[in-house]
Design a protein around this motif. Structure first.
Motif, short mmCIF file in Angstrom:
data_model
loop_
_atom_site.label_atom_id
_atom_site.label_comp_id
_atom_site.label_asym_id
_atom_site.label_seq_id
_atom_site.Cartn_x
_atom_site.Cartn_y
_atom_site.Cartn_z
N GLY A 67 0.81 -1.22 0.00
CA GLY A 67 0.00 0.00 0.00
C GLY A 67 0.84 1.27 0.00
O GLY A 67 0.53 2.24 -0.70
N TRP A 98 -2.12 -4.43 -4.30
CA TRP A 98 -2.59 -3.98 -2.98
C TRP A 98 -4.10 -4.07 -2.87
O TRP A 98 -4.63 -4.52 -1.84
N THR A 156 -4.95 -6.90 0.18
CA THR A 156 -5.43 -6.42 1.47
C THR A 156 -6.84 -6.91 1.81
O THR A 156 -7.05 -7.45 2.90
#
Length: 511
Positions: free
Chosen positions: A444, A489, A493
């Motif tokens: 991120g 990302w 995530t």
């Protein structure tokens, strides 16, 4: 750890201080070393010891803390008074506090919550056997060390109260009713605070709600605790500890016996001096008949399969973020593949350029942000807020892309400025989740940084004047790296959030 400020001492007795571990209402905690080089925590208290009698009272009360058996506690090594300021030296335990862990990583559950309950009760039982009352048991005073939970700062509030004329010691959200009312403050106050702390650990919320100090005090004194998110097998034990009447609460020994399945029988707290409203010593013994050992059973079925509403919302949000993130990642990966393919064949086209797919991607992006925000909220409120703050610049960016395009430089700024802001907030949000997943945090941070750099790069390209061909090639390569990293990302995530939510929802096997 913070560096020492100009007003901080560099030496307390034989202990050299090197940094500030924390500051609070009672005083400051410093990282120190003794003359043998052993690291210690030195808490220097704000309260002034006004005379020799107060000096002796403080030392007598603080010395009692040194007799506590070192079971799940940070052992008190030394006490004293330096320049009129009392100090207490204890073992230095590395690790985050329970408060910080719950706010950063989410509520505790399953065997982790059970170990936390048993370890902290073991600590309280040892503290009470030494004739000490903690009086400020709270999530911030439980350190989640490498070898398990450790209780710190026991005996300090009692010692401080001996030097104070009129004050309420403790942290309001976790204080017992009698502490507010100025009544007897015996071992039972610690059981109330312990139960409030376990509610926070299990749910991430306070047992008693109040936006202001008066409303919080009123809730603790009169309202019933909110135990809706607490596991069913732990709920009746916490309910008993949160009884408004201290005489009706169990003892630490009795409750520990119940939790660990020890043989039933009278569990008595040793008779120890406890202070009344005017600080006069009172002798008291509180007894509890321990019931049968606690049987670990799956929670009783309720609407929604026995899962809390907050847990269901969290799982739905995580799954939604994963689905939308997969669509966004597919578009980003596809753009990179298309760019590389066009280097080989100028006529290469994919479905990514279709208007329908573009609209699907835009809708997925708009759904991804709130879903990610809700799913991340349990693990880090700050990270969730940062992600929610990307909504306004994202809407501006979409408006530019659909309505304006890059016709002129002023209009193009409507894409550059939001792009930089979005990139920065993605980086900050990911960084705040590093305890949840270091891999996702690094992805991120890199993705957000690349988004910001890409926006600035395209702004430079649009400025008047010519640039070397190499610069344009680098901008295109950076854009490809941004797409790949951001897509990874956006996919990784929420996938990890779904896995964590699934583990939290998994039923425990009865023992």
């Amino acid at each position: 750890m913070l560096p020492l400020a100009a007003a901080d001492p560099g030496q307390i007795d034989v202990y050299s201080l090197s940094g500030v571990l924390g500051r609070g209402g009672q005083g400051s905690v410093y990282l120190g070393e003794d003359d043998a080089g052993v690291k210690v925590a030195v808490k220097v208290l704000h309260s002034q010891v006004a005379d020799e009698d107060a000096h002796r009272r403080f030392l007598r009360e603080a010395e009692a803390a040194r007799r506590v058996a070192p079971f799940c506690t940070a052992r008190v090594l030394d006490v004293g008074v330096s320049d009129g300021r009392p100090y207490i030296v204890s073992e230095h335990i590395t690790g985050p506090s329970l408060e910080r862990m719950v706010k950063g990583d989410g509520a505790r559950f399953g065997s982790g919550l059970e170990r936390l309950a048993v370890a902290t009760l073991t600590a309280l039982a040892a503290i009470h056997r030494a004739g000490v009352v903690h009086r400020d048991f709270k999530p911030g005073n439980v350190i989640m060390g490498a070898e398990g939970p450790v209780v710190i700062d026991f005996g300090i509030a009692r010692a401080l109260d001996q030097t104070a004329t009129s004050s309420v010691m403790g942290t309001p959200a976790f204080m017992a009713p009698e502490q507010f009312a100025g009544g007897v403050s015996g071992p039972a106050v610690d059981l109330f605070s312990w139960a409030s702390t376990m509610v926070f650990a299990a749910t991430g919320a306070q047992a008693f709600k109040g936006d202001t100090m008066p409303s919080l005090m009123h809730a603790i004194l009169t309202a019933e605790p909110d135990l809706s998110g607490v596991p069913h097998d732990l709920r009746p034990l916490l309910q008993a500890c949160l009884n408004k009447d201290p005489a009706q609460r169990p003892t630490a020994d009795g409750l520990l016996a119940t939790l660990t399945g020890a043989p039933s029988g009278p569990q008595a707290m040793p008779t120890v001096p406890i202070s009344g409203p005017q600080g006069a010593p009172v002798q008291g013994t509180i007894r509890m008949e321990a019931g049968p050992p606690l049987r670990r059973q799956p929670p009783a079925p309720v609407a929604g399969g026995g899962r809390s509403a907050a847990g269901v919302v969290h799982r739905i949000a995580a799954v939604t973020a994963l689905i939308c993130g997969a669509v966004v990642a597919l578009s980003l990966f596809g753009q990179t593949i298309e760019t590389v393919a066009n280097w080989i064949d100028d006529d290469y086209e994919t479905f990514l350029g279709m208007t329908s797919w573009l609209m699907i991607t835009v809708v997925s992006l708009l759904l991804y942000i709130p879903a990610y925000t809700v799913a991340a909220w349990r693990h880090s409120v700050a990270a969730a807020i940062c992600m929610a703050m990307t909504v306004p610049p994202a809407l501006v960016f979409i408006f530019w892309g659909l309505a304006l395009g890059d016709n002129d430089l002023p209009a193009f700024l409507l894409a550059v400025v939001p792009g930089v802001l979005i990139g920065l907030m993605i980086s900050v949000s990911a960084l705040l989740l590093w305890r949840f997943s270091l891999v996702a945090a690094l992805l991120g941070v890199a993705a957000g940084g690349l988004v910001a750099v890409e926006a600035l790069g395209f702004l430079v390209v649009r400025l008047p004047g010519s640039l070397p061909d190499l610069f344009y090639d680098l901008v295109q390569l950076e854009s490809m790296a941004t797409s790949v990293t951001l897509g990874a990302w956006a996919l990784v995530t929420p996938a990890l959030l779904v896995l964590r939510a699934g583990r939290a929802a998994a039923p425990k096997v009865a023992a």
